[in-house]
Write an enzyme that holds these catalytic residues in place. Structure first.
Site, PDB file in Angstrom:
ATOM      1  N   LYS A 277       1.065  -5.680   8.362  1.00 53.52           N
ATOM      2  CA  LYS A 277      -0.016  -5.253   7.478  1.00 53.52           C
ATOM      3  C   LYS A 277      -0.711  -6.470   6.893  1.00 53.52           C
ATOM      4  O   LYS A 277      -0.063  -7.452   6.513  1.00 53.52           O
ATOM      5  CB  LYS A 277       0.541  -4.359   6.367  1.00 53.52           C
ATOM      6  CG  LYS A 277      -0.522  -3.747   5.452  1.00 53.52           C
ATOM      7  CD  LYS A 277       0.110  -2.815   4.428  1.00 53.52           C
ATOM      8  CE  LYS A 277      -0.945  -2.198   3.516  1.00 53.52           C
ATOM      9  NZ  LYS A 277      -0.347  -1.271   2.511  1.00 53.52           N
TER      10      LYS A 277
ATOM     11  N   SER B  93      -2.417   3.331   1.903  1.00 48.84           N
ATOM     12  CA  SER B  93      -3.253   2.252   2.390  1.00 48.84           C
ATOM     13  C   SER B  93      -2.797   1.658   3.722  1.00 48.84           C
ATOM     14  O   SER B  93      -3.532   0.905   4.370  1.00 48.84           O
ATOM     15  CB  SER B  93      -3.283   1.125   1.352  1.00 48.84           C
ATOM     16  OG  SER B  93      -1.985   0.572   1.163  1.00 48.84           O
TER      17      SER B  93
ATOM     18  N   SER C 207       1.868   4.605  -0.217  1.00 50.02           N
ATOM     19  CA  SER C 207       1.094   4.037   0.888  1.00 50.02           C
ATOM     20  C   SER C 207       1.885   3.737   2.148  1.00 50.02           C
ATOM     21  O   SER C 207       1.317   3.278   3.139  1.00 50.02           O
ATOM     22  CB  SER C 207       0.373   2.768   0.423  1.00 50.02           C
ATOM     23  OG  SER C 207      -0.674   3.096  -0.449  1.00 50.02           O
TER      24      SER C 207
END
Length: 494
Positions: free
Chosen positions: A79, A160, A184
């Site tokens: 990420k 997210s 998330s």
């Protein structure tokens, strides 16, 4: 020969070790998959050389008979919230565009030390603020899933960590890192039919993770199944002296401890986790989950978490407040974007840089956070929200007197269409209604796929556990996983 991109973390690890295939073959297969999946927009940066170098190291170690790391030969996605040395790290924001760290986050370094290679940096909601991956400055990620009723609308992969969830579901990587502030990891895992766990706050170091809300942010793995998450979490976890919130506790052997029997365990069902207009399919899946844990030997008990209804309001005061403080460092002076209009003074440069660099959702949360921290409103808002947070944690403490883990839905719906909720921030925030309470309490929680809705889209069940009881969470999730038998996967259209 089996398509290597169909294999998960455990299968790749074991196959490389026993010589069924080489780590280089695995890296080449996943690099090709990433390169062919541009329409998903899951990767912001591709790093095929990193994956190949780690693969070659794994193959060399095997050839020499050396001890191989727990993730040797396994390529993963990272990420873009994790700083990676020599590789752009932007938090999907223009304000950090061009920023290339000269250091490695603790979590990513531990994964490389375990033998993993990096396929690339994954797209995300800007500064981890969002539930649909539509706030990224570099375009939204698209879910690999499609509805089965002929609808062609592109679907949100959750957020997210939407790039992570989309990439794992689409078989672009066997596992990926995510971060979870209010859900998330878990909500995008539920939207895309994969597994993801948020460990106890402090299990994984936050050093080198670009901050959103420091008392809530926690790294965790996202992978095809529960066992793969356990393998990856072991490599990611551990004390870090560079992080003042890191827990100085031993890392258990979670994979070794996996056990799908829940005999002698009590599973709590919180009565407050039913929301207005919750789809019947969510309730039906929850009831099915209850039947599955009973079949695994658990006793099911009803519990009460009376302050649950205040969790979302408290979260959306505390998280923006911390964000407004953390994001004050982005001013155009030291790194990242700088906008300097002709004749501008320092204050004008700050304003111009932030106006151009931050997205609308980030600006919204900074404004909210600054407001609730201001002298006239700190006690009325932030102090009160902090007290509510304590009450929520106390609710969980009382629940543990009568049960070992809790079982709830992960999200109040299946994946929705991109653009469907973006004009209504409050509707978007409601996606976190089931995940935020455990985040506020710092507890481990995991989403595991339980089935499909009437449109053929994944639905997830959430297991919440006591602090530091990731093993209990993983075991309950494994019991559900084995009984759900979820094998559905998106049909490649990209």
């Amino acid at each position: 020969m089996t398509d290597l991109t169909d294999l998960g973390i455990r299968e790749i690890r074991d196959g490389v070790r026993d010589g069924s295939f080489s780590a280089r073959e695995v890296a080449i297969a996943f690099n090709a998959a990433v390169a062919a999946a541009k329409p998903l927009n899951a990767f912001l940066v591709e790093t095929p050389d990193h994956a190949l170098a780690a693969a070659d190291a794994a193959d060399a170690a095997r050839a020499k008979g050396e001890t191989m790391g727990p993730l040797a030969g396994v390529p993963i996605g990272m990420k873009d919230l994790f700083c990676t040395k020599g590789v752009p790290s932007t938090a999907a924001s223009h304000i950090l565009e061009g920023f290339t760290p000269q250091y490695e986050s603790t979590v990513s370094q531990r994964l490389w030390d375990a033998g993993a290679g990096m396929l690339g940096k994954l797209n995300m909601d800007q500064f981890a603020m969002g539930s649909s991956n539509e706030t990224s400055a570099f375009g939204n990620v698209i879910s690999p899933w499609r509805r089965n009723d002929g609808g062609n609308a592109a679907l949100a992969p959750g957020g997210s960590s939407g790039g992570s969830s989309s990439a794992v579901a689409a078989r672009l990587c066997p596992g990926a890192t995510g971060t979870d502030t209010g859900g998330s990891i878990r909500q995008p895992a539920a939207f895309t039919g994969i597994s993801g766990i948020k460990p106890t706050y402090g299990r994984c170091s936050r050093w080198g993770v670009i901050a959103f809300a420091s008392s809530l942010d926690q790294a965790g793995p996202m992978a095809r199944d529960v066992r793969d998450c356990a393998i990856m979490l072991e490599a990611m976890s551990g004390f870090d002296a560079k992080d003042s919130t890191s827990l100085d506790v031993a890392v258990p052997k979670w994979e070794q401890g996996l056990n799908a029997s829940l005999a002698g365990k009590r599973v709590g069902i919180p009565r407050e986790y039913r929301v207005d207009n919750m789809p019947e399919e969510i309730e039906a899946l929850w009831q099915q989950g209850i039947a599955w844990v009973k079949d695994a030997g658990a006793e099911v008990v009803e519990v009460s978490l009376p302050h649950t209804k205040y969790a979302l309001p408290a979260y959306y005061i505390i998280a923006p407040a911390e964000a407004s403080s953390n994001l004050a460092r982005y001013d155009g002076v030291r790194y990242g974007q700088r906008d300097l209009p002709d004749g501008a003074n320092l204050q004008a440069m700050y304003a111009a840089t932030r106006a151009a660099g931050f997205g609308e959702e980030v600006k919204r949360r900074i404004l909210i956070g600054t407001y609730v921290l201001s002298a006239g409103f700190y006690d009325a808002y932030f102090t009160q929200a902090s007290k509510v947070r304590t009450l929520i944690a106390q609710d969980f403490d009382r629940a543990w007197e009568t049960c070992d883990v809790l079982l709830t839905p992960t999200a109040p719906s299946a994946a929705f269409a991109l653009g469907e909720k973006s004009a209504d921030p409050l509707a978007m925030y409601l996606n976190d209604v089931f995940t935020v309470p455990s985040s506020l309490a710092g507890l481990p929680a995991m989403s595991v796929p339980g089935g499909l809705d009437k449109h053929g889209l994944p639905l997830g069940l959430q297991v919440i556990g006591k602090a530091l009881d990731e093993q209990g969470v993983l075991n309950a999730a494994l019991a559900i996983e084995e009984r759900a038998g979820f094998v559905a996967r998106p049909q490649a259209w990209w």
